[in-house]
Design an enzyme around this catalytic site. Structure first.
Site, PDB file in Angstrom:
ATOM      1  N   THR A  21       0.880  -1.318   0.053  1.00  0.00           N
ATOM      2  CA  THR A  21      -0.044  -0.095   0.010  1.00  0.00           C
ATOM      3  C   THR A  21       0.759   1.300  -0.132  1.00  0.00           C
ATOM      4  OG1 THR A  21      -1.994   1.034   0.991  1.00  0.00           O
ATOM      5  CG2 THR A  21      -0.449  -0.055   2.698  1.00  0.00           C
ATOM      6  N   ARG A  22       0.137   2.385  -0.907  1.00  0.00           N
ATOM      7  CA  ARG A  22       1.022   3.421  -0.818  1.00  0.00           C
ATOM      8  C   ARG A  22      -0.447   4.752  -0.291  1.00  0.00           C
ATOM      9  NH1 ARG A  22      -0.575   2.985  -5.778  1.00  0.00           N
ATOM     10  NH2 ARG A  22      -1.464   5.187  -6.777  1.00  0.00           N
ATOM     11  N   HIS A  29      -8.370   2.330   5.442  1.00  0.00           N
ATOM     12  CA  HIS A  29      -9.455   2.447   5.209  1.00  0.00           C
ATOM     13  C   HIS A  29      -9.681   1.107   5.947  1.00  0.00           C
ATOM     14  CE1 HIS A  29      -9.241   6.801   5.062  1.00  0.00           C
ATOM     15  NE2 HIS A  29      -8.485   6.557   4.089  1.00  0.00           N
ATOM     16  N   HIS A  38      -9.732  -1.501   3.130  1.00  0.00           N
ATOM     17  CA  HIS A  38      -8.387  -2.311   2.800  1.00  0.00           C
ATOM     18  C   HIS A  38      -8.534  -3.490   3.694  1.00  0.00           C
ATOM     19  CE1 HIS A  38      -7.516   0.969  -0.322  1.00  0.00           C
ATOM     20  NE2 HIS A  38      -7.831  -0.317  -0.858  1.00  0.00           N
ATOM     21  N   ARG A  66      -8.474  -3.829  -7.771  1.00  0.00           N
ATOM     22  CA  ARG A  66      -7.959  -3.145  -8.479  1.00  0.00           C
ATOM     23  C   ARG A  66      -7.433  -1.977  -8.654  1.00  0.00           C
ATOM     24  NH1 ARG A  66     -14.436  -2.683  -9.594  1.00  0.00           N
ATOM     25  NH2 ARG A  66     -13.783  -0.139  -9.146  1.00  0.00           N
TER      26      ARG A  66
END
Ligand SMILES: [Zn+2]
Length: 391
Positions: free
Chosen positions: A199-200, A204, A207, A293
């Site tokens: 992740t960058r 929330h 996720h 996605r």
């Protein structure tokens, strides 16, 4: 007896390019007398990844044969899957200055001490158009990866690397585990099946839900936020880290989830970067990798599912790591729980969905998004960070 390591590194061997501790002083001394090449932030990230084996089986910056092979076939010249060339940039002046040197010392832009030595194997001219198309799928100069490519030198220098010192870091020191160290942690925790999450962004509820769906079928989660260079408008890494810490403290079982940082710089290469991210996580010891996605996407350069579909172009055993594909998820008021279009039959009116723009607007105004969208502790950290950066 169980194999101590459930998944082998890419190519079979975990690379370690660090000069042994007892030889570093001498190596540093020798490096001071070599021609020097200044490396940019992205190359410094690549150097760190190479040093610790995150890019196994690579042992240095790639030559033209591998460069071409990656762009044309998504494999190294020896046939191993690889989708993003790892190159060291050279300007025309660098090329003249360095000339026929056998060895070159790499120096960070903000330092004088050499960090590494490259045993020069070749220099070659960069194919900007081929690289833009082959990596980013576009030659549009607005694409951040293409932009970086245009700023890079016309030539590349290839060769095996010996790393004297890792790039110095002042932050996240307790989270900077190397692939050997994450593998050791997994062994200690007796995790045989580990899912990696790239992740960058702040995490929330959506996720968190994907991670927890995956956690139901494996032994542990490695939350592996990327902390190398990103676009200026991404949330700064230190703010994101505070969000992950508060989430883990309150909502994740301690013996089933861990955070460590991924030193890579973002390319925004979408599908090609999804494969590259998966291979690197395999080196860190993950057996599974979550692909959402538009993984590693930017703007509208890639189709929604491109980063998932590209996995079909490889044999599962040549990649080794198992991708887990996910849809966007949300809280549904009718289901009274998190779900996705795969599990919730209701419409948008029942689903708590907010655009990134809307969320940023709310946070800037000091408003917390609904708790079904974002954990209140996370929202508070983001609100505080926005206020501090505005003042
Ligand atoms: Zn529903």
């Amino acid at each position: 007896m169980l194999d101590p390591d459930p998944i082998a590194p890419h190519g079979g061997t975990l690379v370690d390019l660090l000069v042994p501790e007892g030889e570093r002083d001498r190596a540093r001394e020798e490096a001071r007398n070599l021609p020097k090449l200044t490396v940019n932030e992205r190359e410094l990230s690549d150097l760190e990844m190479l040093a610790v084996g995150a890019l196994s089986p690579l042992t240095g910056f790639l030559g033209e044969k591998d460069y071409r092979s990656i762009l044309d076939t998504m494999h190294l010249s020896d046939g191993l899957p690889w989708t993003i060339p790892v190159t060291l940039s050279l300007t025309e002046e660098d090329l003249k200055r360095i000339g026929g040197a056998d060895q070159v010392a790499l120096v960070p832009a903000d330092g004088a001490e050499p960090l590494a030595v490259v045993a020069v194997e070749e220099t070659f001219r960069r194919d900007r158009e081929g690289e833009a198309n082959g990596v980013f799928g576009t030659t549009d100069a607005e694409h951040p990866g293409v932009k970086a490519l245009h700023a890079a030198g016309d030539y590349c220098l290839a060769g095996t690397v010996r790393v004297i010192d890792l790039p110095p870091h002042g932050d996240f020191l307790q989270y900077r585990l190397t692939p050997a160290q994450t593998r050791e942690e997994f062994r200690k925790r007796d995790w045989r099946r580990v899912v990696g999450f790239q992740t960058r962004n702040p995490v929330h509820r959506a996720h968190e839900y994907l991670q927890k769906c995956a956690m139901e079928i494996v032994d542990g989660l490695l939350l592996h936020p990327l902390v190398g260079q990103t676009k200026g408008d991404d949330v700064p890494a230190d703010v994101r880290m505070r969000c992950y810490e508060v989430l883990f403290e309150n909502y994740y079982p301690k013996d089933r989830a861990m955070v460590s940082v991924f030193p890579a710089a973002m390319r925004y290469a979408g599908p090609k970067e999804a494969i590259w991210h998966a291979i690197a996580r395999k080196n860190y010891g993950c057996t599974h990798f979550i692909v959402g996605r538009d993984h590693a996407g930017v703007g509208s350069y890639y189709g929604t599912y491109d980063a998932q579909k590209i996995f079909e172009e490889f044999e599962p055993e040549e990649l080794g790591i198992t991708p887990l594909f996910f849809e966007h998820s949300f809280y549904c008021t009718e289901c009274e729980g998190m779900g996705s279009p795969k599990t919730c039959p209701h419409g948008d009116e029942e689903r708590v969905i907010l655009s990134g723009t809307k969320v940023r607007e709310m946070l800037r105004a000091g408003q917390k998004p609904p708790p079904e969208f974002s954990r209140p502790e996370v929202a508070q950290i983001l609100i505080d960070a926005m206020r501090d950066s505005a003042s």
